[in-house]
Enzyme design. Structure first.
Site, mmCIF file in Angstrom:
data_model
loop_
_atom_site.group_PDB
_atom_site.id
_atom_site.type_symbol
_atom_site.label_atom_id
_atom_site.label_comp_id
_atom_site.label_asym_id
_atom_site.label_seq_id
_atom_site.Cartn_x
_atom_site.Cartn_y
_atom_site.Cartn_z
ATOM 1 N N GLN A 59 8.023 4.928 13.244
ATOM 2 C CA GLN A 59 8.428 4.061 12.144
ATOM 3 C C GLN A 59 9.770 4.455 11.543
ATOM 4 O O GLN A 59 10.205 3.870 10.555
ATOM 5 C CB GLN A 59 7.347 4.082 11.056
ATOM 6 N N HIS A 98 5.108 6.260 7.881
ATOM 7 C CA HIS A 98 5.005 6.125 6.422
ATOM 8 C C HIS A 98 6.161 6.795 5.682
ATOM 9 O O HIS A 98 5.968 7.529 4.725
ATOM 10 C CB HIS A 98 3.666 6.686 5.930
ATOM 11 N N GLU A 119 -1.620 -4.204 -0.306
ATOM 12 C CA GLU A 119 -1.608 -4.361 -1.760
ATOM 13 C C GLU A 119 -0.285 -4.915 -2.280
ATOM 14 O O GLU A 119 0.780 -4.644 -1.727
ATOM 15 C CB GLU A 119 -1.826 -3.006 -2.442
ATOM 16 N N TYR A 171 -2.246 5.121 -8.548
ATOM 17 C CA TYR A 171 -2.672 3.923 -7.811
ATOM 18 C C TYR A 171 -3.763 4.208 -6.778
ATOM 19 O O TYR A 171 -4.140 3.314 -6.031
ATOM 20 C CB TYR A 171 -1.447 3.224 -7.224
ATOM 21 N N TYR A 225 -9.339 3.944 9.771
ATOM 22 C CA TYR A 225 -9.265 3.288 11.069
ATOM 23 C C TYR A 225 -10.442 3.589 11.966
ATOM 24 O O TYR A 225 -10.738 2.816 12.886
ATOM 25 C CB TYR A 225 -7.942 3.653 11.761
#
Length: 385
Positions: A94, A160, A252, A262, A273
């Site tokens: 990523q 991430h 979200e 949060y 997963y």
């Protein structure tokens, strides 16, 4: 949360596949956005190599970042482009060259802020940098590049990073997202920037008066308990909105409030997963619940809050790019509340959504299995120029 829920991630989550991380690939099984007539016409403006983000200059030209580290200056019609910077990124999984945003005083300062992933001591992490955009004809270049902030700590892995940037409406503060790097617990850790929204000065320093310093958090932390924060934007009323990719379910949209927790990884409207449960958000659990969540997922990409005149019916609404959902998603914003609006199938992974100076909506395809195209959305029946 029980200790066993914080066990190491399954291999399926840790693995990444080019520009489509495993969690997004797994989400491909979720239903695609329904086909049907869209209330906008689509005009292809340009095609790029795995683009990640874009921003408009005052004259209508664009800066576009590509995953492998190229920042391009692109003409309004998309026909001309010049490489203004080549950033040494770690583009595995990523990673890559990520967000790009103009300084609030760009008209005079010519300053551009951008984020990217890099290797360093301890592993990999996301870095915030800035430079001065020289627009001299024929010599356009991003000069005097300097790193002003890096995520703490660098860790192993390719996922991430987050790395989204937003300036406060008054231009005094820079908000920067740091993902929890698929490590779960950093999102709750006081001594790390991972899994947090940060509030910095334009120089990359912790802003004075951040809300969690007295509780022992790093001085730059504004909110915490986040997973993979891939969009952040202010609305016209000054509310800060954020969207993040959940686990298996639980994507979200959050209203970001100072000092709030949060919930990740202790609460989520999705599951792990491998099927293990995560407690849902519940009233009184001590965690700030999302204003909107999705299960099945949409795999949210960029976030934009529309303020133009070309689509007056959508003024003030949020628009989100859908990766695994291959969609453009609209969320109705009303003050501090949000509800699901439309979801239009786009036939490709949408990484970025931006509003153009002309009031049109521009989307960037993710590349890889799609073409990496920049597409202008205009009212159906209106001009596509």
């Amino acid at each position: 949360m029980n200790t066993f829920l914080l066990a190491a991630l399954p291999l399926a989550l840790l693995a990444c596949s080019g520009n489509a991380p495993a969690e997004e690939v797994a989400a491909q099984a979720s239903p695609a956005a329904p086909a049907g007539a869209k209330p906008f016409a689509e005009t292809v403006v340009a095609d790029f190599d795995s683009p990640w983000a874009m921003t408009f200059l005052p004259d209508g030209r664009m800066l576009v970042t590509e995953k492998q580290g190229t920042m391009l200056l692109v003409s309004k019609d998309g026909r001309q482009r010049r490489t203004v910077a080549t950033i040494p990124v770690d583009a595995a999984g990523q990673g890559g060259l990520m967000d790009v945003v103009l300084a609030p005083d760009f008209a005079t300062s010519k300053r551009v802020y951008f984020s990217y992933s890099a290797s360093g001591q301890g592993g990999k992490g996301v870095i915030l940098s800035r430079g001065l955009l020289d627009l001299a004809p024929g010599g356009e270049r991003l000069r005097e590049i300097e790193e002003i902030y890096r995520a703490t700590p660098f860790v192993e892995g390719n996922g991430h990073y987050s790395g989204r940037i937003a300036f406060s409406p008054d231009g005094r503060y820079l908000f920067f997202t740091n993902g929890e790097r698929q490590k779960f617990t950093p999102a709750q850790a006081k001594d790390q920037s991972l899994g947090k929204v940060l509030r910095l000065t334009p120089d990359g320093k912790p802003a004075a008066g951040n809300p969690l310093v007295a509780r022992g958090f790093r001085p730059e932390v504004w909110s915490y308990g986040h997973r993979n924060l891939l969009g952040i934007a202010f609305d016209a009323q000054g509310n800060l909105w954020e969207q993040e990719m959940g686990p298996k379910g639980g994507d979200e949209v959050n209203l970001i409030l100072p000092g709030r927790n949060y919930g990740w990884p202790n609460a989520s409207n999705g599951s792990h997963y491998d099927g293990r449960d995560i407690p849902d958000h519940q009233r009184g659990d001590g965690y700030e619940a999302p204003k909107v969540s999705w299960n099945p997922v949409i795999s949210p990409g960029g976030l934009m809050i529309y303020q133009g005149a070309l689509f007056p019916q959508w003024k003030g609404d949020a628009f989100i790019g859908g990766l695994s959902s291959k969609a453009l998603i609209r969320v109705d914003l009303n003050g501090t509340t949000a509800t699901k609006g439309d979801q239009w199938g786009m036939g490709a992974r949408i990484r970025e959504v931006e509003q153009g100076p002309d009031g049109a909506i521009y989307v960037l395809e993710d590349g890889g299995e799609s073409q990496g195209r920049l597409i202008r959305l205009s009212p159906r029946g209106g001009t596509a120029s």
